[in-house]
Structures are given as structure tokens and as C-alpha cells.
Scaffold this motif. Structure first.
Motif, mmCIF file in Angstrom:
data_model
loop_
_atom_site.group_PDB
_atom_site.id
_atom_site.type_symbol
_atom_site.label_atom_id
_atom_site.label_comp_id
_atom_site.label_asym_id
_atom_site.label_seq_id
_atom_site.Cartn_x
_atom_site.Cartn_y
_atom_site.Cartn_z
ATOM 1 N N CYS A 226 18.287 -6.309 -11.218
ATOM 2 C CA CYS A 226 19.591 -6.284 -11.861
ATOM 3 C C CYS A 226 19.717 -7.519 -12.742
ATOM 4 O O CYS A 226 18.990 -8.496 -12.566
ATOM 5 C CB CYS A 226 20.720 -6.291 -10.820
ATOM 6 N N SER B 225 27.094 -6.992 -11.429
ATOM 7 C CA SER B 225 25.799 -6.415 -11.741
ATOM 8 C C SER B 225 25.870 -5.583 -13.005
ATOM 9 O O SER B 225 26.822 -4.843 -13.224
ATOM 10 C CB SER B 225 25.350 -5.529 -10.574
ATOM 11 N N TRP B 226 24.859 -5.702 -13.851
ATOM 12 C CA TRP B 226 24.697 -4.799 -14.988
ATOM 13 C C TRP B 226 23.216 -4.595 -15.229
ATOM 14 O O TRP B 226 22.377 -5.305 -14.691
ATOM 15 C CB TRP B 226 25.414 -5.308 -16.241
ATOM 16 N N ASP C 105 26.638 -3.259 -7.336
ATOM 17 C CA ASP C 105 25.775 -2.102 -7.530
ATOM 18 C C ASP C 105 25.400 -1.489 -6.192
ATOM 19 O O ASP C 105 25.667 -2.054 -5.128
ATOM 20 C CB ASP C 105 24.551 -2.435 -8.383
ATOM 21 N N GLN D 156 33.199 -5.534 -8.486
ATOM 22 C CA GLN D 156 32.129 -4.773 -9.126
ATOM 23 C C GLN D 156 30.791 -5.245 -8.598
ATOM 24 O O GLN D 156 30.554 -6.449 -8.437
ATOM 25 C CB GLN D 156 32.176 -4.932 -10.650
ATOM 26 N N HIS E 169 28.973 0.972 -14.865
ATOM 27 C CA HIS E 169 28.495 1.885 -13.822
ATOM 28 C C HIS E 169 27.228 2.636 -14.220
ATOM 29 O O HIS E 169 26.826 3.561 -13.515
ATOM 30 C CB HIS E 169 29.585 2.912 -13.490
ATOM 31 N N GLY F 195 25.762 0.863 -11.089
ATOM 32 C CA GLY F 195 26.896 -0.017 -10.904
ATOM 33 C C GLY F 195 28.034 0.718 -10.226
ATOM 34 O O GLY F 195 28.236 1.918 -10.425
ATOM 35 N N SER G 239 26.116 -8.554 -7.316
ATOM 36 C CA SER G 239 27.520 -8.576 -7.745
ATOM 37 C C SER G 239 27.792 -9.919 -8.404
ATOM 38 O O SER G 239 27.475 -10.954 -7.848
ATOM 39 C CB SER G 239 28.435 -8.391 -6.539
ATOM 40 N N THR H 108 21.176 -2.109 -14.101
ATOM 41 C CA THR H 108 20.461 -1.771 -12.869
ATOM 42 C C THR H 108 19.222 -0.955 -13.217
ATOM 43 O O THR H 108 19.311 0.092 -13.857
ATOM 44 C CB THR H 108 21.368 -0.963 -11.930
#
Length: 468
Positions: free
Chosen positions: A322, A304-305, A279, A277, A246, A262, A302, A307
Motif C-alpha cells: 500500500c 491507505s491508497w 484497507d 479510512q 476505495h 480501500g 491506514s 492497494t
């Protein structure tokens, strides 16, 4: 090993390593029905159903009613639990010495910070820094006392006035302007009475922007997730912070502030809910109200990491990228490919810098750092930096340069690049510890700064001085 999900396993609020979480996510689709197509469809369906900005998350805290179940509490001005004190104001620009090659200063500040700790993508961030238009700073850190702290720094990177303490679980980012500072934090929320389709519960949290004026008094706070007004985390349509990744970043166009982070996405599945999960990007105006902004969205990439967001004045837009296992790539949400990657647990997005009518982004695959330049889509310039690094940082360095930085031994190494992507000068060292998810910030005098959490209750501000 399959990814923990509401359907088939016990949830963990925080996983120990970033690579672990991504590895779990990458193999999730077949096991729990979280294929990219399914997740995107669910997210898009929820977008249409999400309450408008003046509903679930819609009332600014200055006028919100108390909500013991995790909604926003009233805070007209500074809440009772915020210790705000006057902060001296600068009377001119900082005058930092420029040189023919990068010079680094390191200033140690007493701060009861949590320390670097774990660097997984669900672990808390120790610290964040923001530049002011006169070249001073606001420093935020996650305290060992379970509070988020905020202090103003002078031109020598020393604390001015008394720090502020505010409610927060995790620190995400901080951004400043001439009139004050805005910090992005997570706070406790409510999961409610909804039923997961499987697995065990994990705490439900919310994401908030909190705004202070230049003297340190709270002006407003705004939830940018959507819990409250009868909507809890385990209700269909909820967007909230769960154990899922997140981390978030802030950007400003001078009038509005955008948060890209996230989020967990709750989707009804018969008599229970699945939680995906992805963003989310929300824009808040100067009064603390959610803005109906064309760049904002309820669900983007999705899974997503990393961001990343930047305001691009030439394009009059908030640009974003992302890292995602949707076709395993660095992408503009949702979706335009910037660079093709591989879902092998090493795909990582560094930072995003606006440059004229386009952007530069740093990213890594297989422990090798790359730079990409793009405008509306696929990269038009790729730079293989030759740097072996899993988590590169990128920041604007003056008007004509970029600064790439990465972990090297117990410290950080860095290289200056031109805005054309050519290396400038030699690599150099920055004698502070790296953190995969923290950021360097650019300053109007052409310097760049990074807050490193040290041992023994301190933060070391590493500043790369301007180039002449």
C-alpha cells in the motif's frame, strides 16, 4: 486545508483530484484524532470484534435473502437484471507474433464507456482487462448507462458474443481463468440510523465479487465488505465503501480469489461514530464463500491508497503493498516498510509483480518513478528509472522482463526492464491515453494489454506484443 471528517466538516462523495485527497489526509491527524497510531489502534480493535465470515457478509448471494436496506439480494444463477448470453469458446492458444523489440497494436471497440473523466482516487475507473489461460481476454467497463459491462475478446482483441450488463456503481478490477471471470464492483448499501460525530452524510456502498462462467452465466456473487444482517455503514464495526478512497485489485492462486481495496472503518465514539479510512483484504473460494485465509485481514494500512496485490506461487502467498501516510511510505500491510516516502501529496504506489521468491513494485515520489525489489521487508534493490511520472504502471512482460509504463503527453510511454532491474532496449510509445489508476495485464504468450477509454464511446485495447 484540513481533511474532511465526520467530526468537523461536510463530506464530499468524490473529490476532484487524487493529490487533493492525499493532501487532505496527510494533515488530518491533529484535527480529528485520526493520527496513524489512533487509527491503527481503532482498526485492530475492530478486527477482534468483526463478525466471522459466515455472519454479516457471509452468505453467498446464491443463498442470500433479499435485503432492501442494502444487504445482498438473492441471485441463484444470473439475476433478472443481468443480460447474459453465450460466449464462443476458444479452441487453442492465441498465436501472437513475437519480435526482437516491443511492437504495439491498438484495437478499437465500440463501448458506451464513461470515458477517462477525472483521475482522482475516488473517481470511477473506466475499464479493466483480464487475460485467460489461452491468451484471450475479458474486458469490463463502466457504462454511461450506470451499469457495469463485461465482454469476452478474441485473439485479435475483438468482442465475441454479446456483452453482459450487471449492477454496479464503480468498476474496480476483473480477473479470469479457464472456467470464467470474476469482476470486482461497488454497489449501493445502507448507512442505517447511526449518528456521525460531525459533518454531513455521504452514500454508503458495498464491495462485491461477481463470478460468471465461461459462457457468461452468473455463478455467484459475494460481498467482501461486511454490511447486512443488521449491520449498516454508520454502525460500530462496519467496513464499507464511503467517499473515502476505495479502489481495489484482484489476484488468484488458481482456486481462491483475493480482493484488496480501500475501505471505510466505523468506530464508536460515545453516542456517535467516527469513520476512518484504511484497507481490507478478503479471500473468496471457488464456491463463492469467504475463506479463512492466512493472508486475509479486516484492516491493514491506514490511511491507505493504491492497494496492490499479486499471487506469488514460489512463496505460496498473496503479496500486497500500500501507499500510506503511516510514516509516509510504501509498505507491506501492516506494516513493513518497502520504501520510505514523504507526505507531500505526491506519494503514489504503482503496481506489484511477483518475481521468483520476491516482488517488484513501481512507485513515484515528487513526480519521479522508481522500481523496488523486495522479499519480506525493506527494498533490496532500488532503480531510479529517470522517468518523470506521477503514476507509473508495472506489469510482467513474458517470463524474464518487466514493462514500466507512464503518461506521456496525450499517450503512454514505456520501457522494458529485465527481472534484475536493468533497462532493455529503447523507450517506446503507446498511442492511447493513460489513466492513473488503471492497470496493464500480463498474458501467457508474453504480451501485455491495457484498456484505454477513448472519446466517442469506445475503448482502445493497446497490446504490447511479445519479445522473441
Amino acid at each position: 486545508m484540513s481533511r474532511p471528517s465526520p467530526r468537523d466538516s461536510i463530506h464530499s462523495h468524490r473529490l476532484p483530484r487524487m493529490e487533493h485527497w492525499r493532501r487532505i489526509v496527510i494533515v488530518a491527524g491533529a484535527a480529528v484524532g485520526l493520527t496513524a497510531a489512533t487509527t491503527i489502534a481503532a482498526a485492530l480493535a475492530l478486527t477482534a470484534d468483526e463478525p466471522p465470515p459466515d455472519a454479516a457478509a457471509g452468505q453467498a448471494s446464491a443463498s442470500a435473502s433479499a435485503a432492501p436496506d442494502g444487504g445482498e439480494a438473492a441471485s441463484d444463477g444470473a439475476p433478472a437484471d443481468v443480460q447474459a448470453s453465450a460466449v464462443p469458446q476458444g479452441d487453442g492458444m492465441c498465436d501472437r507474433t513475437a519480435g526482437p523489440a516491443p511492437a504495439v497494436t491498438v484495437t478499437e471497440i465500440d463501448a458506451d464507456v464513461i470515458g477517462n473523466g477525472g483521475e482522482g482516487d475516488t473517481d470511477p475507473l473506466p475499464a479493466a482487462i483480464a487475460a485467460t489461460p489461452d491468451g484471450r481476454s475479458w474486458l469490463a467497463w463502466d457504462g454511461a448507462d450506470d451499469r457495469i459491462h463485461l465482454a469476452r475478446l478474441d485473439c485479435d482483441d475483438r468482442v465475441e458474443g454479446d456483452p453482459i450488463a450487471l449492477e454496479g456503481i464503480d468498476l474496480q478490477d476483473v480477473i479470469a481463468d479457464a472456467d470464467g471471470v470474476t469482476v470486482l464492483v461497488t454497489r449501493e448499501g445502507s448507512c442505517g440510523g447511526g449518528t456521525l460525530c460531525g459533518g454531513s452524510s455521504s452514500p454508503c456502498s458495498t464491495m462485491h465479487m461477481v463470478r460468471f462462467d465461461a459462457a457468461g452465466a452468473q455463478v455467484w456473487e459475494r460481498q467482501v465488505t461486511n454490511l447486512g444482517d443488521g449491520l449498516a455503514g454508520y454502525d460500530d464495526g462496519a467496513r464499507f465503501v464511503w467517499w473515502y478512497q476505495h479502489h481495489g485489485r484482484l489476484a488468484s492462486d488458481g482456486a481462491n480469489t483475493a480482493a484488496y481495496f480501500g475501505t471505510a472503518i466505523t468506530v464508536a465514539n460515545g453516542g456517535c461514530v467516527d469513520i476512518h479510512q484504511g484497507d481490507r483484504m478478503q479471500v473468496v473460494d471457488a464456491d463463492g464463500d469467504l475463506a479463512d485465509h492466512p493472508d486475509a485481514f479486516a484492516a491493514g494500512c491506514s490511511h491507505s491508497w493504491t492497494t496492490r496485490i499479486a499471487w506469488n506461487a514460489d512463496r505460496d502467498e498473496f503479496g500486497m503493498v500500500c501507499a500510506t501516510d503511516n510514516q509516509c511510505r510504501i509498505a507491506v500491510p501492516a506494516y513493513t516498510t518497502v520504501a520510505d516516502g514523504t507526505c507531500d501529496g505526491t506519494l503514489f504506489g504503482g503496481d506489484l509483480v511477483a518475481a521468483g521468491d520476491g516482488y517488484w513494485t513501481a512507485w513515484s515520489q515528487g513526480g519521479r518513478a522508481r522500481l523496488e525489489h523486495f522479499t519480506d521487508g525493506p527494498s533490496d534493490t532500488t532503480v531510479d528509472t529517470g522517468v518523470d511520472a506521477g503514476h507509473p504502471h508495472l506489469v510482467a512482460y513474458g517470463d524474464a522482463h518487466l514493462l514500466l509504463a507512464w503518461a506521456s503527453g496525450d499517450g503512454i510511454a514505456a520501457q522494458v526492464y529485465s527481472v534484475s532491474g536493468d533497462p532493455v532496449g529503447d523507450r517506446f510509445d503507446i498511442a492511447v491515453p493513460d489513466h492513473a489508476y488503471q492497470a496493464f495485464k500480463a498474458y501467457p504468450d508474453g504480451s501485455a494489454a491495457y484498456p484505454a477509454a477513448g472519446g466517442g464511446g469506445s475503448i482502445r485495447i493497446a497490446r504490447v506484443m511479445p519479445l522473441s
